[in-house]
Write a protein that holds these residues in place. Structure first.
Motif, PDB file in Angstrom:
ATOM      1  N   SER A  13       0.829  -1.209   0.000  1.00  0.00           N
ATOM      2  CA  SER A  13       0.000   0.000   0.000  1.00  0.00           C
ATOM      3  C   SER A  13       0.864   1.259   0.000  1.00  0.00           C
ATOM      4  CB  SER A  13      -0.949   0.004   1.193  1.00  0.00           C
ATOM      5  OG  SER A  13      -0.214  -0.060   2.402  1.00  0.00           O
ATOM      6  N   ALA A  14       1.996   1.241   0.690  1.00  0.00           N
ATOM      7  CA  ALA A  14       2.890   2.406   0.693  1.00  0.00           C
ATOM      8  C   ALA A  14       3.615   2.534  -0.643  1.00  0.00           C
ATOM      9  CB  ALA A  14       3.898   2.288   1.827  1.00  0.00           C
ATOM     10  N   GLY A  15       3.893   1.436  -1.280  1.00  0.00           N
ATOM     11  CA  GLY A  15       4.584   1.473  -2.561  1.00  0.00           C
ATOM     12  C   GLY A  15       3.704   1.925  -3.708  1.00  0.00           C
ATOM     13  N   MET A  16       2.397   1.860  -3.549  1.00  0.00           N
ATOM     14  CA  MET A  16       1.467   2.225  -4.619  1.00  0.00           C
ATOM     15  C   MET A  16       1.390   3.738  -4.811  1.00  0.00           C
ATOM     16  SD  MET A  16      -0.380   1.163  -7.020  1.00  0.00           S
ATOM     17  CE  MET A  16      -0.679  -0.546  -6.778  1.00  0.00           C
ATOM     18  N   ARG A  17       1.643   4.506  -3.762  1.00  0.00           N
ATOM     19  CA  ARG A  17       1.487   5.961  -3.836  1.00  0.00           C
ATOM     20  C   ARG A  17       2.305   6.592  -4.963  1.00  0.00           C
ATOM     21  NH1 ARG A  17       4.440   9.748  -0.694  1.00  0.00           N
ATOM     22  NH2 ARG A  17       3.695  11.799  -1.208  1.00  0.00           N
ATOM     23  N   PRO A  18       3.607   6.305  -5.085  1.00  0.00           N
ATOM     24  CA  PRO A  18       4.368   6.935  -6.167  1.00  0.00           C
ATOM     25  C   PRO A  18       3.967   6.447  -7.552  1.00  0.00           C
ATOM     26  CG  PRO A  18       5.840   5.853  -4.598  1.00  0.00           C
ATOM     27  CD  PRO A  18       4.444   5.553  -4.190  1.00  0.00           C
ATOM     28  N   ILE A  19       3.396   5.275  -7.644  1.00  0.00           N
ATOM     29  CA  ILE A  19       3.059   4.702  -8.939  1.00  0.00           C
ATOM     30  C   ILE A  19       1.776   5.313  -9.505  1.00  0.00           C
ATOM     31  CG2 ILE A  19       2.444   2.533 -10.088  1.00  0.00           C
ATOM     32  CD1 ILE A  19       4.193   1.094  -8.098  1.00  0.00           C
ATOM     33  N   LEU A  20       0.907   5.825  -8.654  1.00  0.00           N
ATOM     34  CA  LEU A  20      -0.399   6.316  -9.107  1.00  0.00           C
ATOM     35  C   LEU A  20      -0.288   7.446 -10.129  1.00  0.00           C
ATOM     36  CD1 LEU A  20      -2.570   6.107  -5.887  1.00  0.00           C
ATOM     37  CD2 LEU A  20      -2.534   4.573  -7.862  1.00  0.00           C
ATOM     38  N   GLY A  21       0.619   8.386  -9.921  1.00  0.00           N
ATOM     39  CA  GLY A  21       0.787   9.474 -10.885  1.00  0.00           C
ATOM     40  C   GLY A  21       1.249   8.962 -12.231  1.00  0.00           C
ATOM     41  N   TYR A  22       2.159   8.015 -12.205  1.00  0.00           N
ATOM     42  CA  TYR A  22       2.690   7.411 -13.422  1.00  0.00           C
ATOM     43  C   TYR A  22       1.582   6.665 -14.174  1.00  0.00           C
ATOM     44  CZ  TYR A  22       5.406   4.053 -16.172  1.00  0.00           C
ATOM     45  OH  TYR A  22       5.904   3.276 -17.171  1.00  0.00           O
ATOM     46  N   ILE A  23       0.822   5.861 -13.457  1.00  0.00           N
ATOM     47  CA  ILE A  23      -0.256   5.086 -14.081  1.00  0.00           C
ATOM     48  C   ILE A  23      -1.333   6.018 -14.637  1.00  0.00           C
ATOM     49  CG2 ILE A  23      -2.140   3.473 -13.612  1.00  0.00           C
ATOM     50  CD1 ILE A  23      -0.230   1.998 -11.728  1.00  0.00           C
ATOM     51  N   ALA A  24      -1.664   7.075 -13.898  1.00  0.00           N
ATOM     52  CA  ALA A  24      -2.685   8.018 -14.367  1.00  0.00           C
ATOM     53  C   ALA A  24      -2.255   8.667 -15.682  1.00  0.00           C
ATOM     54  CB  ALA A  24      -2.943   9.077 -13.306  1.00  0.00           C
ATOM     55  N   ALA A  25      -0.997   9.079 -15.781  1.00  0.00           N
ATOM     56  CA  ALA A  25      -0.510   9.699 -17.015  1.00  0.00           C
ATOM     57  C   ALA A  25      -0.554   8.704 -18.175  1.00  0.00           C
ATOM     58  CB  ALA A  25       0.904  10.235 -16.817  1.00  0.00           C
ATOM     59  N   LEU A  26      -0.194   7.450 -17.920  1.00  0.00           N
ATOM     60  CA  LEU A  26      -0.239   6.439 -18.981  1.00  0.00           C
ATOM     61  C   LEU A  26      -1.666   6.167 -19.442  1.00  0.00           C
ATOM     62  CD1 LEU A  26       2.409   3.815 -17.832  1.00  0.00           C
ATOM     63  CD2 LEU A  26       2.606   5.518 -19.636  1.00  0.00           C
ATOM     64  N   VAL A  27      -2.601   6.097 -18.511  1.00  0.00           N
ATOM     65  CA  VAL A  27      -4.002   5.844 -18.869  1.00  0.00           C
ATOM     66  C   VAL A  27      -4.563   7.008 -19.685  1.00  0.00           C
ATOM     67  CG1 VAL A  27      -6.330   5.605 -17.914  1.00  0.00           C
ATOM     68  CG2 VAL A  27      -4.458   4.255 -16.979  1.00  0.00           C
ATOM     69  N   ILE A  28      -4.297   8.232 -19.239  1.00  0.00           N
ATOM     70  CA  ILE A  28      -4.786   9.410 -19.969  1.00  0.00           C
ATOM     71  C   ILE A  28      -4.180   9.452 -21.375  1.00  0.00           C
ATOM     72  CG2 ILE A  28      -4.683  11.933 -20.039  1.00  0.00           C
ATOM     73  CD1 ILE A  28      -4.946  11.834 -16.948  1.00  0.00           C
ATOM     74  N   GLY A  29      -2.886   9.200 -21.481  1.00  0.00           N
ATOM     75  CA  GLY A  29      -2.233   9.196 -22.787  1.00  0.00           C
ATOM     76  C   GLY A  29      -2.797   8.135 -23.712  1.00  0.00           C
ATOM     77  N   THR A  30      -3.028   6.946 -23.171  1.00  0.00           N
ATOM     78  CA  THR A  30      -3.580   5.858 -23.980  1.00  0.00           C
ATOM     79  C   THR A  30      -4.983   6.189 -24.475  1.00  0.00           C
ATOM     80  OG1 THR A  30      -2.260   4.261 -22.738  1.00  0.00           O
ATOM     81  CG2 THR A  30      -4.136   3.401 -23.985  1.00  0.00           C
ATOM     82  N   ILE A  31      -5.799   6.756 -23.615  1.00  0.00           N
ATOM     83  CA  ILE A  31      -7.162   7.131 -24.005  1.00  0.00           C
ATOM     84  C   ILE A  31      -7.129   8.202 -25.100  1.00  0.00           C
ATOM     85  CG2 ILE A  31      -9.259   8.297 -23.205  1.00  0.00           C
ATOM     86  CD1 ILE A  31      -8.859   6.796 -20.537  1.00  0.00           C
ATOM     87  N   LEU A  32      -6.258   9.196 -24.936  1.00  0.00           N
ATOM     88  CA  LEU A  32      -6.168  10.253 -25.947  1.00  0.00           C
ATOM     89  C   LEU A  32      -5.704   9.711 -27.297  1.00  0.00           C
ATOM     90  CD1 LEU A  32      -4.672  13.211 -23.888  1.00  0.00           C
ATOM     91  CD2 LEU A  32      -7.000  12.970 -24.764  1.00  0.00           C
ATOM     92  N   VAL A  33      -4.741   8.813 -27.292  1.00  0.00           N
ATOM     93  CA  VAL A  33      -4.266   8.228 -28.553  1.00  0.00           C
ATOM     94  C   VAL A  33      -5.383   7.402 -29.210  1.00  0.00           C
ATOM     95  CG1 VAL A  33      -2.676   6.531 -29.546  1.00  0.00           C
ATOM     96  CG2 VAL A  33      -1.825   8.280 -27.994  1.00  0.00           C
ATOM     97  N   LEU A  34      -6.106   6.639 -28.415  1.00  0.00           N
ATOM     98  CA  LEU A  34      -7.221   5.855 -28.971  1.00  0.00           C
ATOM     99  C   LEU A  34      -8.296   6.761 -29.565  1.00  0.00           C
ATOM    100  CD1 LEU A  34      -7.643   2.996 -26.358  1.00  0.00           C
ATOM    101  CD2 LEU A  34      -6.859   2.798 -28.713  1.00  0.00           C
TER     102      LEU A  34
END
Length: 70
Positions: A13-34
């Motif tokens: 749970s503590a390790g997930m915090r830094p990853i959330l920003g990275y995952i959010a940017a990847l999801v937004i980028g993927t949606i925009l490209v699609l």
């Protein structure tokens, strides 16, 4: 992910915090490209530079989180 947390002795749970920003940017980028590839308005008219910028944000976030030890 859980194996990496076990090796570094960090709770998942503590390790997930830094990853959330990275995952959010990847999801937004993927949606925009699609949306661009499917020619959905208004995204179809946007420049590729703007559509790919979330991936650049993900790289910057990853470098920041890695260097600061987030």
């Amino acid at each position: 992910y859980y194996a990496a947390c076990a090796i570094s002795r960090v709770s998942p749970s503590a390790g997930m915090r830094p990853i959330l920003g990275y995952i959010a940017a990847l999801v937004i980028g993927t949606i925009l490209v699609l949306l661009k590839l499917l020619e959905v308005d208004p995204v179809a008219g946007w420049s590729w530079l703007w559509l790919l910028s979330p991936f650049g944000v993900a790289v910057v976030w990853w470098v920041y989180a890695d260097t600061t030890g987030l």
